[in-house]
Write an enzyme that holds these catalytic residues in place. Structure first.
Site, short mmCIF file in Angstrom:
data_model
loop_
_atom_site.label_atom_id
_atom_site.label_comp_id
_atom_site.label_asym_id
_atom_site.label_seq_id
_atom_site.Cartn_x
_atom_site.Cartn_y
_atom_site.Cartn_z
N LYS A 41 0.76 -1.24 0.12
CA LYS A 41 0.01 0.09 0.12
C LYS A 41 0.91 1.10 -0.12
CE LYS A 41 -1.41 2.91 2.59
NZ LYS A 41 -1.52 4.09 1.58
N CYS B 167 13.64 11.78 7.03
CA CYS B 167 13.62 11.32 8.81
C CYS B 167 15.16 11.70 9.27
CB CYS B 167 13.22 10.00 8.75
SG CYS B 167 14.52 8.88 7.90
N GLU C 241 8.99 16.61 15.46
CA GLU C 241 9.35 16.55 14.34
C GLU C 241 8.59 17.35 13.16
OE1 GLU C 241 8.55 12.79 12.01
OE2 GLU C 241 10.50 12.96 11.27
N GLU D 243 9.73 1.76 11.14
CA GLU D 243 10.70 2.78 11.22
C GLU D 243 9.98 4.12 11.22
OE1 GLU D 243 13.64 2.60 12.01
OE2 GLU D 243 13.17 0.25 12.25
P1 NAP Z 1 2.65 8.83 7.55
O1 NAP Z 1 1.52 9.56 7.27
O2 NAP Z 1 2.78 8.06 8.95
O3 NAP Z 1 2.32 7.66 6.35
C1 NAP Z 1 3.27 6.56 6.15
C2 NAP Z 1 2.40 5.28 5.67
O4 NAP Z 1 1.38 4.75 6.39
C3 NAP Z 1 1.74 5.74 4.37
O5 NAP Z 1 1.65 4.93 3.33
C4 NAP Z 1 0.09 6.03 4.87
O6 NAP Z 1 -0.60 6.06 3.97
C5 NAP Z 1 0.12 4.88 5.75
N1 NAP Z 1 -1.02 5.14 6.88
C6 NAP Z 1 -1.71 6.16 7.20
N2 NAP Z 1 -2.46 5.95 8.07
C7 NAP Z 1 -2.52 4.33 8.27
C8 NAP Z 1 -3.13 3.57 9.16
N3 NAP Z 1 -4.04 3.96 10.02
N4 NAP Z 1 -2.67 2.15 8.85
C9 NAP Z 1 -1.76 1.97 8.21
N5 NAP Z 1 -1.07 2.69 7.33
C10 NAP Z 1 -1.33 4.04 7.37
O7 NAP Z 1 4.23 9.24 7.28
P2 NAP Z 1 4.58 10.06 5.81
O8 NAP Z 1 4.13 11.54 6.01
O9 NAP Z 1 4.20 9.23 4.75
O10 NAP Z 1 6.03 10.14 5.98
C11 NAP Z 1 6.88 10.74 6.74
C12 NAP Z 1 7.19 10.27 8.19
O11 NAP Z 1 8.00 9.09 7.80
C13 NAP Z 1 8.07 11.15 8.84
O12 NAP Z 1 7.64 10.90 10.29
C14 NAP Z 1 9.40 10.59 8.74
O13 NAP Z 1 10.28 10.75 9.79
C15 NAP Z 1 9.08 9.19 8.66
N6 NAP Z 1 10.22 8.40 7.94
C16 NAP Z 1 11.07 7.42 8.56
C17 NAP Z 1 12.10 6.81 8.08
C18 NAP Z 1 12.90 5.97 8.86
O14 NAP Z 1 13.61 5.01 8.12
N7 NAP Z 1 12.84 6.00 10.21
C19 NAP Z 1 12.28 6.93 6.57
C20 NAP Z 1 11.46 7.69 5.95
C21 NAP Z 1 10.28 8.71 6.46
P3 NAP Z 1 -1.68 7.54 3.28
O15 NAP Z 1 -0.23 8.04 2.41
O16 NAP Z 1 -2.48 6.93 2.49
O17 NAP Z 1 -1.88 8.17 4.63
#
Ligand code: NAP
Length: 515
Positions: A205, A320, A416, A286
């Site tokens: 997804k 991140c 963040e 992560e």
């Molecule tokens: P996000 O809003 O948490 O979304 C991540 C993924 O989760 C998306 O595919 C999202 O889908 C999905 N999602 C949302 N609600 C969900 C639920 N209830 N159940 C299951 N999946 C769900 O994060 P983002 O805005 O895409 O990415 C930014 C974040 O990622 C930042 O906090 C960043 O630090 C972190 N990040 C961490 C790493 C690492 O290696 N530690 C690397 C990259 C990014 P939708 O898009 O459809 O909402």
């Protein structure tokens, strides 16, 4: 037999041939925009009436593509297709499965500029950032293929007298892959390829802002010959189908990269066994960071300022690993701040397809509003040193922003932001700087600029992060060289791009035969 793993070199865009190739690729992608894309379930294309309209964050009226959206019934079908494919797929040797990855890497290498161009338009990455993301995707494919070949060998044991003792790795089953949008090809590829090469079919997804890049990935895996049902692509709203997919009794594991909030939700939901579920779900999560760079009075200050600015504002601070706190010891605070502000003011904000752009748009309106909320809060509670405003009136552009004298315990020092906002914090001395750096709930990346060997050793021992960098920027982890993953509420420390990673998607079976 393939060559040993080697990190994919980045493209040098000062060379005219490369600039020409990228310009042509941008044109090709512009002409291909606006297409409609299906989901993929069991190798079949499935269209739905409900679509994600993916747009260019720099020109929100420009439609990159329309992608069919999954509902609960599609999740059921995708999991069923995965389980159907599992029986044959798990029996393939790891060395055979590795070949899908090697072939996909070769295809990506051939389509390198075009893939980067999709990232420019769908994610708002500038040329260099887009190119680096494609290179990292290639690295993951090459690296995990070779890692699987290693894991295919028998596990070394100490056999007992009169027994034939063996142990080997077997896959888990069908898992959910839920990546973020910020490394729309690299992280999606790494998470998917890691699980798949280990023998697990997946339900992928993708993040809603970047589903067209996910489609490009799937096409490449299909061209590489991946069997039907092994990668089922179901774009859709995480807030609508996410809980259903995670809680589903047929989901064997969840591999997630994204925010702390969603990661913790997934961890909690996955812990509950649904009706008919026969396993404890494994969760790899992560999550975010509040990453800090420390500069002491012995450091090369020009180098440190450069490292801070590159780490803070690369891809608009939407990494991140981005430096969102610069912690400077009092003795050099003013000197470093002056340099950081001077370098930041030189950064050019513009459309991502312009080769001279340093800072493109942030991903969407929601991100823009959230980041600007922090900027306004900062204006009232810290000292604005530069930026702090929207740029232009089309697209989601924010001037790179630096706040000085930030209270480490405040919102700007703790949360963040995930945008081009840097908080500069004053520390009394190195010990105090380290204490501030460790004073958040996160623990992903960090860097220290110092010439003192004792402080380098102290940071090695005491800086509580999964990825520590000494006298260099805190972004840009390289697959195979910098195993990547965070401590504390930054995640489960899965260490992507390391020899540990594939084991997360495997279990060891031990067989003792009496002779
Ligand atoms: P996000 O809003 O948490 O979304 C991540 C993924 O989760 C998306 O595919 C999202 O889908 C999905 N999602 C949302 N609600 C969900 C639920 N209830 N159940 C299951 N999946 C769900 O994060 P983002 O805005 O895409 O990415 C930014 C974040 O990622 C930042 O906090 C960043 O630090 C972190 N990040 C961490 C790493 C690492 O290696 N530690 C690397 C990259 C990014 P939708 O898009 O459809 O909402």
């Amino acid at each position: 037999m393939v060559l040993p793993y080697r990190h994919e070199p980045l493209t040098d865009f000062t060379l005219p041939d490369n600039r020409r190739a990228m310009t042509e690729a941008l044109g090709t992608v512009r002409r291909a925009m606006g297409e409609s894309y299906p989901m993929r379930i069991g190798g079949q294309s499935v269209f739905s009436d409900d679509v994600i309209v993916s747009t260019n964050p720099g020109r929100p009226d420009q439609v990159v593509g329309r992608v069919s959206k999954a509902g609960a019934a599609h999740v059921d079908a995708a999991l069923a297709a995965g389980w159907e494919a599992f029986d044959a797929f798990r029996r393939q040797a790891g060395t055979v499965r590795a070949r899908y990855l090697y072939r996909a890497a070769a295809i990506m290498r051939r389509r390198r500029f075009e893939l980067a161009a999709w990232e420019v338009y769908e994610a708002g990455k500038n040329w260099a950032e887009a190119d680096a993301d494609v290179a990292e995707a290639i690295d993951f494919l090459e690296y995990y293929g070779r890692q699987m070949e290693e894991l295919d060998r028998p596990v070394p044991l100490t056999p007992l007298e009169g027994e034939d003792d063996t142990a080997f790795y077997v896959p888990l089953g069908v898992g959910a892959i839920i990546p973020p949008w910020n490394f729309p090809l690299a992280i999606l590829t790494g998470m998917t390829a890691g699980a798949v090469v280990a023998g697990n079919p997946v339900v992928l997804k993708p993040a809603s802002p970047t589903p067209v890049i996910a489609e490009q990935f799937l096409r490449i895996m299909e061209e590489a010959g991946i069997p039907d049902g092994v990668i089922n692509l179901i774009p859709g709203d995480g807030g609508v189908i996410g809980d259903y997919l995670v809680s589903h009794p047929r989901t064997r594991f969840v591999s997630f990269t994204g925010s702390r909030e969603i990661g913790l939700r997934i961890n909690a939901l996955a812990a509950q066994a649904g009706t008919g579920q026969r396993w404890i779900k494994r969760v790899v999560a992560e999550m975010g960071g509040k990453d800090a760079i420390i500069v002491d009075e012995t450091a090369d200050l020009d180098d440190a300022a450069q490292g801070i600015v590159v780490s803070a504002f690369g891809f608009q601070g939407q990494k991140c690993s981005a430096c969102s706190r610069a912690i400077l010891v009092d003795a050099v605070y003013d000197k470093v701040v002056d340099r950081v502000v001077a370098l930041t003011e030189k950064l050019r904000v513009g459309q991502a397809d312009d080769p001279d752009t340093d800072i493109g748009p942030v991903i969407d309106e929601r991100a823009f509003d959230k980041i600007m909320g922090y900027v306004e809060w900062g204006k009232a509670h810290a000292r604005l040193l530069c930026g702090g405003r929207r740029v232009g009136d089309e697209g989601y552009f924010i001037a790179p922003t630096v706040f000085g004298d930030v209270d480490p315990a405040s919102k700007l020092g703790q949360e963040e932001i995930f945008g081009p906002v840097l908080s500069v914090i004053r520390a009394r001395d190195f010990d105090h700087a380290l204490e501030i750096a460790n004073g958040t709930e996160y623990g992903l990346t960090g860097a220290v600029y110092t010439r003192r060997r004792d402080r380098i050793e102290q940071a090695r021992a005491e800086f509580e992060v999964g990825n520590l960098y000494i006298n260099r920027k805190c972004t840009g982890a390289v697959v195979g060289a910098h195993p990547f993953g965070g401590f504390n509420l930054s995640g489960t420390d899965s260490k992507t791009g390391s020899p540990d990673y594939l084991r997360l998607f495997l279990q060891m079976k031990a067989v003792a035969e009496r002779l």
